[in-house]
Design a protein around this motif. Structure first.
Motif, PDB file in Angstrom:
ATOM      1  N   GLU A 155       0.910  -1.296  -0.062  1.00  0.00           N
ATOM      2  CA  GLU A 155      -0.029   0.120  -0.051  1.00  0.00           C
ATOM      3  C   GLU A 155       0.832   1.231   0.035  1.00  0.00           C
ATOM      4  O   GLU A 155       1.750   1.469   0.923  1.00  0.00           O
ATOM      5  CB  GLU A 155      -0.875   0.246   1.310  1.00  0.00           C
ATOM      6  N   PHE A 156       0.755   2.274  -0.943  1.00  0.00           N
ATOM      7  CA  PHE A 156       1.664   3.274  -1.107  1.00  0.00           C
ATOM      8  C   PHE A 156       1.108   4.100  -0.017  1.00  0.00           C
ATOM      9  O   PHE A 156       2.113   4.807   0.634  1.00  0.00           O
ATOM     10  CB  PHE A 156       1.328   3.981  -2.520  1.00  0.00           C
ATOM     11  N   LEU A 157      -0.105   4.213   0.427  1.00  0.00           N
ATOM     12  CA  LEU A 157      -0.328   5.066   1.608  1.00  0.00           C
ATOM     13  C   LEU A 157      -0.801   4.289   2.798  1.00  0.00           C
ATOM     14  O   LEU A 157      -1.582   3.436   2.472  1.00  0.00           O
ATOM     15  CB  LEU A 157      -1.706   6.121   0.950  1.00  0.00           C
ATOM     16  N   ARG A 158      -0.429   4.885   3.901  1.00  0.00           N
ATOM     17  CA  ARG A 158      -0.624   4.002   5.162  1.00  0.00           C
ATOM     18  C   ARG A 158      -1.165   5.091   6.000  1.00  0.00           C
ATOM     19  O   ARG A 158      -0.451   6.290   6.469  1.00  0.00           O
ATOM     20  CB  ARG A 158       0.442   3.395   5.532  1.00  0.00           C
ATOM     21  N   ILE A 159      -2.397   4.883   6.628  1.00  0.00           N
ATOM     22  CA  ILE A 159      -3.057   5.936   7.428  1.00  0.00           C
ATOM     23  C   ILE A 159      -3.318   5.236   8.938  1.00  0.00           C
ATOM     24  O   ILE A 159      -4.554   4.295   8.726  1.00  0.00           O
ATOM     25  CB  ILE A 159      -4.432   6.734   6.822  1.00  0.00           C
ATOM     26  N   VAL A 177       0.087   9.610   9.026  1.00  0.00           N
ATOM     27  CA  VAL A 177       0.075   9.156   7.339  1.00  0.00           C
ATOM     28  C   VAL A 177       1.649   9.096   6.862  1.00  0.00           C
ATOM     29  O   VAL A 177       2.236   9.794   7.125  1.00  0.00           O
ATOM     30  CB  VAL A 177      -0.822  10.361   6.476  1.00  0.00           C
ATOM     31  N   ASP A 178       1.701   7.857   6.189  1.00  0.00           N
ATOM     32  CA  ASP A 178       3.093   7.564   5.709  1.00  0.00           C
ATOM     33  C   ASP A 178       2.781   7.100   4.249  1.00  0.00           C
ATOM     34  O   ASP A 178       1.963   6.653   3.966  1.00  0.00           O
ATOM     35  CB  ASP A 178       3.745   6.349   6.512  1.00  0.00           C
ATOM     36  N   MET A 179       3.914   7.273   3.504  1.00  0.00           N
ATOM     37  CA  MET A 179       3.933   6.994   2.263  1.00  0.00           C
ATOM     38  C   MET A 179       5.154   6.317   1.724  1.00  0.00           C
ATOM     39  O   MET A 179       6.405   6.661   2.447  1.00  0.00           O
ATOM     40  CB  MET A 179       3.452   7.992   1.331  1.00  0.00           C
ATOM     41  N   ARG A 220       9.087   3.856   4.330  1.00  0.00           N
ATOM     42  CA  ARG A 220       8.125   4.971   4.509  1.00  0.00           C
ATOM     43  C   ARG A 220       8.381   5.992   5.152  1.00  0.00           C
ATOM     44  O   ARG A 220       9.328   6.045   5.937  1.00  0.00           O
ATOM     45  CB  ARG A 220       6.982   4.132   5.244  1.00  0.00           C
ATOM     46  N   GLN A 221       7.875   7.166   4.883  1.00  0.00           N
ATOM     47  CA  GLN A 221       8.101   8.442   5.440  1.00  0.00           C
ATOM     48  C   GLN A 221       6.756   8.977   5.761  1.00  0.00           C
ATOM     49  O   GLN A 221       5.824   8.924   4.937  1.00  0.00           O
ATOM     50  CB  GLN A 221       8.966   9.264   4.545  1.00  0.00           C
ATOM     51  N   ARG A 222       6.863   9.923   7.106  1.00  0.00           N
ATOM     52  CA  ARG A 222       5.766  10.563   7.377  1.00  0.00           C
ATOM     53  C   ARG A 222       5.482  11.591   6.169  1.00  0.00           C
ATOM     54  O   ARG A 222       6.503  12.417   5.566  1.00  0.00           O
ATOM     55  CB  ARG A 222       5.802  11.182   8.747  1.00  0.00           C
ATOM     56  N   VAL A 223       4.154  11.900   5.835  1.00  0.00           N
ATOM     57  CA  VAL A 223       3.883  13.002   4.965  1.00  0.00           C
ATOM     58  C   VAL A 223       4.443  14.429   5.414  1.00  0.00           C
ATOM     59  O   VAL A 223       4.630  15.036   4.536  1.00  0.00           O
ATOM     60  CB  VAL A 223       2.086  13.070   4.711  1.00  0.00           C
ATOM     61  N   SER A 224       4.230  14.694   6.694  1.00  0.00           N
ATOM     62  CA  SER A 224       4.732  15.795   7.107  1.00  0.00           C
ATOM     63  C   SER A 224       6.496  16.147   6.942  1.00  0.00           C
ATOM     64  O   SER A 224       6.789  17.277   6.939  1.00  0.00           O
ATOM     65  CB  SER A 224       4.680  16.023   8.575  1.00  0.00           C
ATOM     66  N   GLU A 225       7.227  15.179   6.489  1.00  0.00           N
ATOM     67  CA  GLU A 225       8.621  15.147   6.519  1.00  0.00           C
ATOM     68  C   GLU A 225       9.014  14.960   5.059  1.00  0.00           C
ATOM     69  O   GLU A 225      10.197  15.125   5.027  1.00  0.00           O
ATOM     70  CB  GLU A 225       9.199  13.816   7.182  1.00  0.00           C
ATOM     71  N   ILE A 226       8.134  14.967   3.960  1.00  0.00           N
ATOM     72  CA  ILE A 226       8.709  14.567   2.678  1.00  0.00           C
ATOM     73  C   ILE A 226       9.277  15.615   2.156  1.00  0.00           C
ATOM     74  O   ILE A 226      10.394  15.274   1.098  1.00  0.00           O
ATOM     75  CB  ILE A 226       7.462  13.973   1.665  1.00  0.00           C
ATOM     76  N   ARG A 227       9.016  16.857   2.474  1.00  0.00           N
ATOM     77  CA  ARG A 227       9.691  18.018   1.642  1.00  0.00           C
ATOM     78  C   ARG A 227      11.231  17.930   2.137  1.00  0.00           C
ATOM     79  O   ARG A 227      12.026  18.542   1.613  1.00  0.00           O
ATOM     80  CB  ARG A 227       9.294  19.341   2.196  1.00  0.00           C
ATOM     81  N   ASP A 228      11.506  17.345   3.502  1.00  0.00           N
ATOM     82  CA  ASP A 228      12.968  17.421   3.900  1.00  0.00           C
ATOM     83  C   ASP A 228      13.641  15.932   3.579  1.00  0.00           C
ATOM     84  O   ASP A 228      14.921  16.063   3.405  1.00  0.00           O
ATOM     85  CB  ASP A 228      12.749  17.363   5.469  1.00  0.00           C
ATOM     86  N   VAL A 229      12.844  15.131   2.989  1.00  0.00           N
ATOM     87  CA  VAL A 229      13.644  14.152   2.875  1.00  0.00           C
ATOM     88  C   VAL A 229      13.550  13.518   1.183  1.00  0.00           C
ATOM     89  O   VAL A 229      14.557  12.843   0.733  1.00  0.00           O
ATOM     90  CB  VAL A 229      12.813  12.596   3.681  1.00  0.00           C
ATOM     91  N   GLN A 279       9.225  13.974  -4.913  1.00  0.00           N
ATOM     92  CA  GLN A 279       8.031  14.593  -4.551  1.00  0.00           C
ATOM     93  C   GLN A 279       7.106  14.435  -5.574  1.00  0.00           C
ATOM     94  O   GLN A 279       5.860  14.294  -5.229  1.00  0.00           O
ATOM     95  CB  GLN A 279       8.608  15.767  -3.962  1.00  0.00           C
ATOM     96  N   LEU A 280       7.567  14.920  -6.610  1.00  0.00           N
ATOM     97  CA  LEU A 280       6.682  14.958  -7.827  1.00  0.00           C
ATOM     98  C   LEU A 280       5.895  13.431  -8.085  1.00  0.00           C
ATOM     99  O   LEU A 280       4.860  13.278  -8.353  1.00  0.00           O
ATOM    100  CB  LEU A 280       7.388  15.300  -9.158  1.00  0.00           C
ATOM    101  N   THR A 281       7.026  12.359  -8.218  1.00  0.00           N
ATOM    102  CA  THR A 281       6.350  11.036  -8.453  1.00  0.00           C
ATOM    103  C   THR A 281       5.293  10.901  -7.192  1.00  0.00           C
ATOM    104  O   THR A 281       4.123  10.300  -7.608  1.00  0.00           O
ATOM    105  CB  THR A 281       7.561  10.151  -8.304  1.00  0.00           C
ATOM    106  N   ALA A 282       5.747  11.095  -5.720  1.00  0.00           N
ATOM    107  CA  ALA A 282       4.673  10.699  -4.891  1.00  0.00           C
ATOM    108  C   ALA A 282       3.536  11.554  -4.890  1.00  0.00           C
ATOM    109  O   ALA A 282       2.283  11.097  -4.767  1.00  0.00           O
ATOM    110  CB  ALA A 282       5.420  11.128  -3.480  1.00  0.00           C
ATOM    111  N   SER A 283       3.732  12.866  -5.448  1.00  0.00           N
ATOM    112  CA  SER A 283       2.394  13.308  -5.538  1.00  0.00           C
ATOM    113  C   SER A 283       1.361  12.977  -6.987  1.00  0.00           C
ATOM    114  O   SER A 283       0.209  12.947  -6.678  1.00  0.00           O
ATOM    115  CB  SER A 283       2.705  14.743  -6.105  1.00  0.00           C
TER     116      SER A 283
END
Length: 254
Positions: A68-72, A126-128, A139-148, A154-158
């Protein structure tokens, strides 16, 4: 006062009956609003679970296959506690202010979002999955993806997240048997995500979820363009007499 007490008590009895009836009616209306809000909140939480379920990735992606790409993750209240919490939300909306004195928006969406927050007091996590060249299940938390994440990641994840939400919308509209979740036009994504594994991942997920991706670019990156089954080259044309500008197909490569 004792001389008039019995007379006044008799005169006030009809008013007491009226007030008692009004209070009972108000309580019924409040209970109905709480029940309706609870139903909507539970529906919103089911939507979150569905979003995680439809984000399951197709086969052929290495360790990502079937993930699962998205985990909530969240913990919600039981029915009794939920009804109590939503009752407070309805009461605050009726008053127009929260317990700490802040103004309350009374539109439907704001009320629903406040109900969801009340139903999940500990909040959401929320992790992706992180897109990388070897597709590890990191997996990374959504709140951290801009830093990681890098710009291409980022574009691919979006894009994957958009495809997930489009598939969720199609599922909610009962269109999963005819899996066409829409078309997404991308304005020169190759400028940020030209790596072959990122383009392959975007297209594989979009295909699995029924989204057609249309990439536009002015760049000529032979390695990136080789990933696509169809390339349509356009050129700018103009009709000077009519004062019009338009695009013409210059070449089509399959």
């Amino acid at each position: 006062l004792p001389e008039h007490a019995e007379e006044w008590a008799e005169a006030l009895r009809p008013r007491l009956r009226t007030l008692t009836g009004d209070l009972a009616q108000i309580d019924r209306h409040r209970s109905g609003m709480v029940t309706r809000l609870q139903s909507m909140v539970e529906g919103a939480i089911r939507t979150l679970r569905s979003a995680q379920r439809v984000s399951r990735l197709p086969d052929g992606l290495g360790d990502w296959s079937g993930q699962e790409f998205l985990r909530i993750r969240f913990t919600e209240l039981d029915d009794a506690d939920l009804a109590t919490a939503l009752g407070e939300v309805v009461d605050e909306a009726a008053v127009g202010k929260t317990a700490d004195g802040r103004d309350v928006k009374r539109d439907g969406l704001s009320l629903l979002l406040r109900g969801v927050r009340a139903a999940v007091p500990k909040g959401f996590r929320v992790d992706m999955l992180k897109p990388d060249s070897v597709l590890r299940t990191e997996r990374q938390r959504v709140s951290e993806i801009r830093d990681v994440f890098s710009g291409g990641q980022q574009l691919t994840a979006s894009i994957i997240l958009y495809c997930t939400l489009a598939a969720l919308r199609a599922n909610n509209r009962g269109r999963m048997r005819n899996p066409h979740s829409g078309v997404l036009f991308l304005d020169n994504p190759i400028g940020r995500a030209s790596a072959g594994y990122l383009l392959e991942l975007q297209r594989a997920v979009a295909s699995a979820l029924g989204v057609q991706l249309v990439y536009t670019t002015g760049l000529f990156d032979a390695g990136a363009l080789a990933e696509f089954p169809l390339i349509v080259r356009l050129r700018n044309d103009a009709d000077l007499r009519a004062g019009r500008k338009y695009l013409s197909v210059d070449a089509t490569m399959r």
